[in-house]
Scaffold this motif. Sequence first.
Motif, short mmCIF file in Angstrom:
data_model
loop_
_atom_site.label_atom_id
_atom_site.label_comp_id
_atom_site.label_asym_id
_atom_site.label_seq_id
_atom_site.Cartn_x
_atom_site.Cartn_y
_atom_site.Cartn_z
N SER A 134 -3.39 6.00 -1.57
CA SER A 134 -4.17 6.77 -0.60
C SER A 134 -4.77 5.83 0.43
O SER A 134 -4.91 4.63 0.20
CB SER A 134 -5.29 7.54 -1.32
OG SER A 134 -6.25 6.62 -1.81
N THR A 135 -5.16 6.40 1.56
CA THR A 135 -5.83 5.62 2.59
C THR A 135 -7.13 5.04 2.04
O THR A 135 -7.48 3.90 2.33
CB THR A 135 -6.10 6.50 3.83
OG1 THR A 135 -4.87 7.05 4.27
CG2 THR A 135 -6.70 5.71 4.96
N THR A 136 -7.82 5.81 1.24
CA THR A 136 -9.07 5.35 0.63
C THR A 136 -8.84 4.10 -0.21
O THR A 136 -9.60 3.14 -0.12
CB THR A 136 -9.69 6.47 -0.23
OG1 THR A 136 -9.87 7.64 0.58
CG2 THR A 136 -11.01 6.06 -0.84
N SER A 187 4.38 15.98 -1.17
CA SER A 187 2.94 16.01 -1.44
C SER A 187 2.16 16.20 -0.15
O SER A 187 0.94 16.35 -0.17
CB SER A 187 2.50 14.70 -2.12
OG SER A 187 2.79 13.60 -1.28
N ASN A 188 2.86 16.21 0.98
CA ASN A 188 2.20 16.46 2.27
C ASN A 188 1.78 17.91 2.37
O ASN A 188 2.38 18.79 1.75
CB ASN A 188 3.14 16.14 3.43
CG ASN A 188 3.42 14.67 3.55
OD1 ASN A 188 2.51 13.86 3.44
ND2 ASN A 188 4.66 14.31 3.76
N TYR A 233 0.78 -1.24 0.00
CA TYR A 233 0.00 0.00 0.00
C TYR A 233 0.82 1.29 0.00
O TYR A 233 0.22 2.36 -0.13
CB TYR A 233 -0.94 0.01 1.21
CG TYR A 233 -1.90 -1.15 1.21
CD1 TYR A 233 -2.86 -1.29 0.20
CD2 TYR A 233 -1.84 -2.12 2.20
CE1 TYR A 233 -3.73 -2.37 0.20
CE2 TYR A 233 -2.71 -3.20 2.20
CZ TYR A 233 -3.65 -3.31 1.20
OH TYR A 233 -4.51 -4.37 1.19
N ARG A 237 -5.21 8.54 11.53
CA ARG A 237 -4.61 9.89 11.48
C ARG A 237 -4.10 10.32 12.85
O ARG A 237 -2.98 10.79 12.99
CB ARG A 237 -5.61 10.90 10.95
CG ARG A 237 -5.53 11.11 9.46
CD ARG A 237 -6.39 12.29 8.99
NE ARG A 237 -7.82 12.09 9.21
CZ ARG A 237 -8.58 11.30 8.47
NH1 ARG A 237 -8.06 10.64 7.47
NH2 ARG A 237 -9.87 11.19 8.73
#
Length: 169
Positions: A57-59, A115-116, A53, A82
């Motif tokens: 994304s988390t999704t 990207s954060n 993973y 989170r």
Amino acid sequence: MTRHPDICPNSDLVIFDCSGVLVDRELIACRTDAACLTEIGISISAEEIMDRYLGLSTTAMFADLEIRYGRKLPADLGDTLRHRTAAAFRSELKATAGIEAALDMLACKACVASSNGPARLRHSLSVSACFAAWIRTFSVRRRFRAAIRRRIWSCSPPAAWVQRRKRAW
């Protein structure tokens, strides 16, 4: 530390990624994910999360886990991850081994790209004094959102931004 002009002889600037290069965030995040998932009955290791993973994304991760394990994940799992990941970062995050010495040896300018979001990036850079110059963050998302959507520029920032940043260096 001595600067070495042969490290980046043809470059005026080196751009570093933050996660996994300057700070070691990935393993901490994957360990936290594995612990939270184990608590809800999904037995998965941090290594498997990293292999399967990392970069998603988390999704996307949640969607795959729901398919693989044939069940719906708790609605509050994202919030739990989170909060726990942020707590783990506060206590465990540190500069990647050897990066401070490597930065000291650069003869050219350096900056960080990520990207954060700005808050997470500032926290990541606060773990070492050698990143102090990078704490003032610039959000491309905020200033050039329309340009990014239209993909007007991909590798180089707009000239106006470069000129403003040269004055800051």
